[in-house]
Scaffold this motif. Structure first.
Motif, short mmCIF file in Angstrom:
data_model
loop_
_atom_site.label_atom_id
_atom_site.label_comp_id
_atom_site.label_asym_id
_atom_site.label_seq_id
_atom_site.Cartn_x
_atom_site.Cartn_y
_atom_site.Cartn_z
N LEU A 1 0.82 -1.21 0.00
CA LEU A 1 0.00 0.00 0.00
C LEU A 1 0.85 1.26 0.00
O LEU A 1 0.57 2.22 -0.72
N ALA B 1 -5.47 0.79 7.11
CA ALA B 1 -5.03 -0.57 6.80
C ALA B 1 -4.25 -1.14 7.97
O ALA B 1 -3.81 -0.42 8.87
N CYS C 1 -7.77 -3.59 4.62
CA CYS C 1 -7.73 -2.18 4.20
C CYS C 1 -9.16 -1.69 4.06
O CYS C 1 -10.05 -2.45 3.68
#
Length: 465
Positions: A49, A102, A116
């Motif tokens: 991410l 997340a 997430c």
């Protein structure tokens, strides 16, 4: 002729997303969506991410992006939300009014849990969480799947070393990334190979080194290592009659105290190479060079080839028996098996090696397509689904529950991730959190700002480095 800009975030989506902004109910204000791996054989190792946020969400959308997107999307036969995107640029300076939370990267959770969650922070942009699904889900499922597969393989190797070796100190070097040439793109190599480095410290994918510096603060630290190695072209260039000279040249070029090098040895006849070249003509050179020769078979049925190679090397070089009762070749000769390695074949090869009485410390593995390319979104059944919507000031749960496939039933409500009283990680509704429970989901991105910037070292520690 259209201007081409692959970094235009408006175009980084599925075509059908462009018409969704008029499909939500009147009065829609906020939409909350979540990402999970719904199933599969591996626990989830969350990763990637931060790389996506740095690469794609840290650059604002511009009016030029809007103009380009409008031209392409309308010519493509679709409606375009020009007013919405212009409002985003004018009101938020082109940064996405989103909250992305997340679990910590490197965190490990069972499948079927939220990892997430994303919601818009400005009610004018209720359509935005769904619009970025394509890019956000892809940014998470691929590196997280690679990290999960790699972690699973690490567990297999760890168990084998604990059973058959005096120690497991070499674990992080026992699965080497050979996947660069077989990956679908350079960015896939960068993300996937870096995901492997959450668990291991061996790679031949130099893109991962650049990615570690670019996205995970490894500017002054080397996250992974490799050794000099032969390929078939450098061996066959000497001809069949020159194979001994080719092998001798490798010792000359790369031998030495504390050094290691790998030589592919199946160009013609692997058994001749082991018995008559390495184990006879060059035996004294191998013994006395001071480093480690790593012989690489590269063809045949892996379980049979690895076992026979070990047995032949044992005849030529001898073995000792370690404290666990398993045979170990001299430190100056080892094997690396890099052909046909997958999470499934890895365990089978190790079982054969141990059954033959050899320690797992005799062998290292190289994994290519099985690591970076033979995974897809269905490997762990990744999905991003909307689970709650606020309409006219009231939140309500939304979900799918198809009668034809209950495995695709989605979760309801705004979610949180917690540890229950038994320490098990589980997904609950955020509204049901009690004062003693900590939400393992944490804000990572809010309104254009990256709030957490972890380095790879910290992520590795979370993953059990």
């Amino acid at each position: 002729m259209y201007t081409s800009n692959l970094n235009n975030l408006i175009l980084n989506s599925d075509s059908y997303k462009t018409s969704h902004w008029v499909q939500y109910p009147a009065g829609s204000e906020y939409l909350s969506s979540y990402i999970e791996a719904r199933g599969g054989d591996y626990d989830v190792v969350f990763f990637g991410l931060q790389a996506f946020i740095k690469e794609y969400l840290s650059t604002p959308i511009t009016h030029q992006d809007i103009n380009e997107a409008e031209t392409i999307i309308q010519a493509h036969g679709l409606t375009f939300n020009r007013a919405g995107w212009e409002r985003l640029v004018d009101k938020h300076n082109g940064f996405l009014p989103l909250r992305i939370e997340a679990i910590a990267e490197g965190g490990i959770v069972p499948v079927s849990n939220v990892v997430c969650q994303v919601v818009n922070t400005d009610p004018e942009f209720y359509w935005l969480p769904s619009y970025i699904e394509t890019a956000l889900l892809r940014a998470i499922w691929y590196p997280s799947t690679v990290a999960s597969v790699s972690h699973y393989c690490k567990g297999i190797i760890r168990d084998a070393l604990e059973k058959s070796a005096d120690n497991a100190d070499s674990l992080i070097f026992r699965l080497h990334d050979f996947g660069s040439r077989g990956a679908s793109s350079h960015e896939s190599v960068a993300l996937g190979s870096l995901a492997h480095l959450v668990n291991f410290a061996g790679t031949d994918s130099m893109a991962a080194l650049v990615a570690a510096s670019r996205w995970y603060q490894m500017t002054n630290d080397m996250p992974a290592f490799s050794i000099p190695a032969a390929e078939h072209s450098t061996m066959t260039a000497w001809g069949r009659e020159g194979e001994t000279a080719a092998f001798a040249n490798m010792i000359k070029q790369f031998g030495g105290a504390g050094k290691a090098f790998s030589v592919v040895s199946d160009s013609y006849d692997l058994w001749n190479a082991i018995d008559n070249i390495w184990g006879d003509s060059l035996k004294e050179d191998v013994k006395n060079m001071g480093g480690t020769l790593v012989i690489r078979p590269d063809s045949g049925e892996p379980t049979k080839v690895v076992r026979e190679a070990l047995e032949r090397l044992a005849v030529k070089f001898g073995t000792t028996v370690n404290s666990k009762g398993y045979k170990v070749l001299p430190n100056y000769v080892r094997i690396i098996q890099g052909d046909g390695i997958s999470p499934q074949s890895l365990g089978k090869i190790i079982d054969v090696v141990l059954d033959a009485g050899f320690s797992a410390e005799n062998i290292t593995f190289g994994m290519g397509g099985g690591l970076l390319q033979q995974v897809n979104r269905d490997t762990m059944s990744w999905a991003m689904k909307a689970s709650a919507i606020s309409i006219n000031g009231t939140w309500k749960d939304i979900y799918k529950d198809p009668i034809t496939s209950h495995s695709k039933r989605s979760k309801k409500g705004r979610l949180a991730l917690v540890k229950d009283d038994n320490g098990k990680v589980t997904t609950v509704k955020a509204d049901d959190l009690n004062s003693k429970q900590d939400n393992l989901l944490r804000d990572v991105y809010v309104d254009g700002k990256l709030l957490i910037d972890d380095n790879l070292t910290i992520i590795r520690e979370r993953a059990g480095w």
